[in-house]
Design a protein around this motif. Structure first.
Motif, PDB file in Angstrom:
ATOM      1  N   LYS A 108       0.868  -1.181   0.000  1.00  0.00           N
ATOM      2  CA  LYS A 108       0.000   0.000   0.000  1.00  0.00           C
ATOM      3  C   LYS A 108       0.902   1.228   0.000  1.00  0.00           C
ATOM      4  CE  LYS A 108      -0.721  -0.058   5.023  1.00  0.00           C
ATOM      5  NZ  LYS A 108      -0.851   1.340   5.441  1.00  0.00           N
ATOM      6  N   ARG A 136      -7.133   6.685  -2.567  1.00  0.00           N
ATOM      7  CA  ARG A 136      -7.808   7.620  -1.662  1.00  0.00           C
ATOM      8  C   ARG A 136      -7.270   9.026  -1.910  1.00  0.00           C
ATOM      9  NH1 ARG A 136     -10.042   7.278   3.707  1.00  0.00           N
ATOM     10  NH2 ARG A 136      -9.430   5.087   3.861  1.00  0.00           N
ATOM     11  N   SER A 148     -12.682   7.862  -2.103  1.00  0.00           N
ATOM     12  CA  SER A 148     -11.932   6.740  -2.658  1.00  0.00           C
ATOM     13  C   SER A 148     -12.482   6.311  -4.002  1.00  0.00           C
ATOM     14  CB  SER A 148     -11.975   5.549  -1.697  1.00  0.00           C
ATOM     15  OG  SER A 148     -11.306   5.882  -0.502  1.00  0.00           O
ATOM     16  N   ASP A 171      -4.823   2.433  -0.533  1.00  0.00           N
ATOM     17  CA  ASP A 171      -5.159   1.685   0.679  1.00  0.00           C
ATOM     18  C   ASP A 171      -4.905   0.189   0.527  1.00  0.00           C
ATOM     19  OD1 ASP A 171      -5.925   3.926   2.035  1.00  0.00           O
ATOM     20  OD2 ASP A 171      -8.058   3.725   1.572  1.00  0.00           O
TER      21      ASP A 171
END
Ligand code: MD6
Ligand code: FE
Length: 195
Positions: A108, A136, A148, A171
């Motif tokens: 991530k 995001r 998002s 994310d």
């Protein structure tokens, strides 16, 4: 969304495959490495770059460098990638860096701003290839509300104008959601004018 221009499915499958082939040449010349933050923590993504400058992070901090950590010059930005910049950026300058981020299923990227460049009037163009990822996007300041969106293979996004300095991050990656990369994972390319 928040001034970020999203071009869904900008690249068709054949164009995505051709771009991945070009990126294999880039990675052969300038192998992926795992940067560490200035505090010595390894980042979750593996990276390399093409162009006059590449983005690096190590104990000395974040910056652009004219060479890969191995000492070789970064390979040129592939024509297939430059063509996307030409088509969507609206910029009057050519990109000087194509940052290549590779995400495996667990990778991530924390919310951040792209602000190591000298001229924020120049946009950043991002290309997604492979597995889908939850992007995001927040605000120019830290904190506040976020929104998002799932980025899919072939999607292109432009952060320019008032959206240039918005916080953003990834994310999670949805493993197995794309067949583009034989071993799975996600590639994100970001094109920037550095100087
Ligand atoms: C990613 N993207 O999609 C991370 N930065 O994996 C970025 O960090 C990014 O998409 C600047 C502009 C657009 C982006
Ligand atoms: Fe970014």
């Amino acid at each position: 969304m928040r001034g970020v221009a999203v071009w869904s499915e900008f690249l068709e499958r054949a164009a995505q495959e051709a771009m991945v082939a070009d990126l294999r040449d880039v990675v052969r010349a300038a192998p992926l490495f795992r940067p560490v933050t200035r505090w010595g923590k390894p980042m979750r993504v593996r990276m390399t770059s093409a162009g006059r400058f590449g983005w690096v992070s190590d104990r000395s901090g974040y910056r652009y460098e004219p060479r890969h950590p191995s000492g070789v010059a970064w390979p040129p930005i592939p024509a297939s990638v430059l063509a996307v910049w030409e088509a969507v950026s609206g910029a009057d300058r050519a990109p000087e860096c194509c940052l290549v981020n590779f995400y495996d299923a667990d990778a991530k990227m924390n919310l951040h701003q792209d602000r190591d460049e000298a001229d924020f009037s120049q946009p950043v163009v991002s290309i997604s290839l492979g597995d889908e990822a939850l992007f995001r996007i927040g605000n120019a300041e830290r904190g506040g509300s976020t929104e998002s969106l799932w980025l899919r293979s072939g999607d292109v996004l432009v952060m320019g104008g008032p959206a240039r300095l918005l916080h953003h991050g990834i994310d999670r990656v949805r493993a197995g959601s794309s067949t583009l990369l034989p071993d799975g994972g996600r590639i994100n390319l970001t094109l920037r004018v550095v100087t």
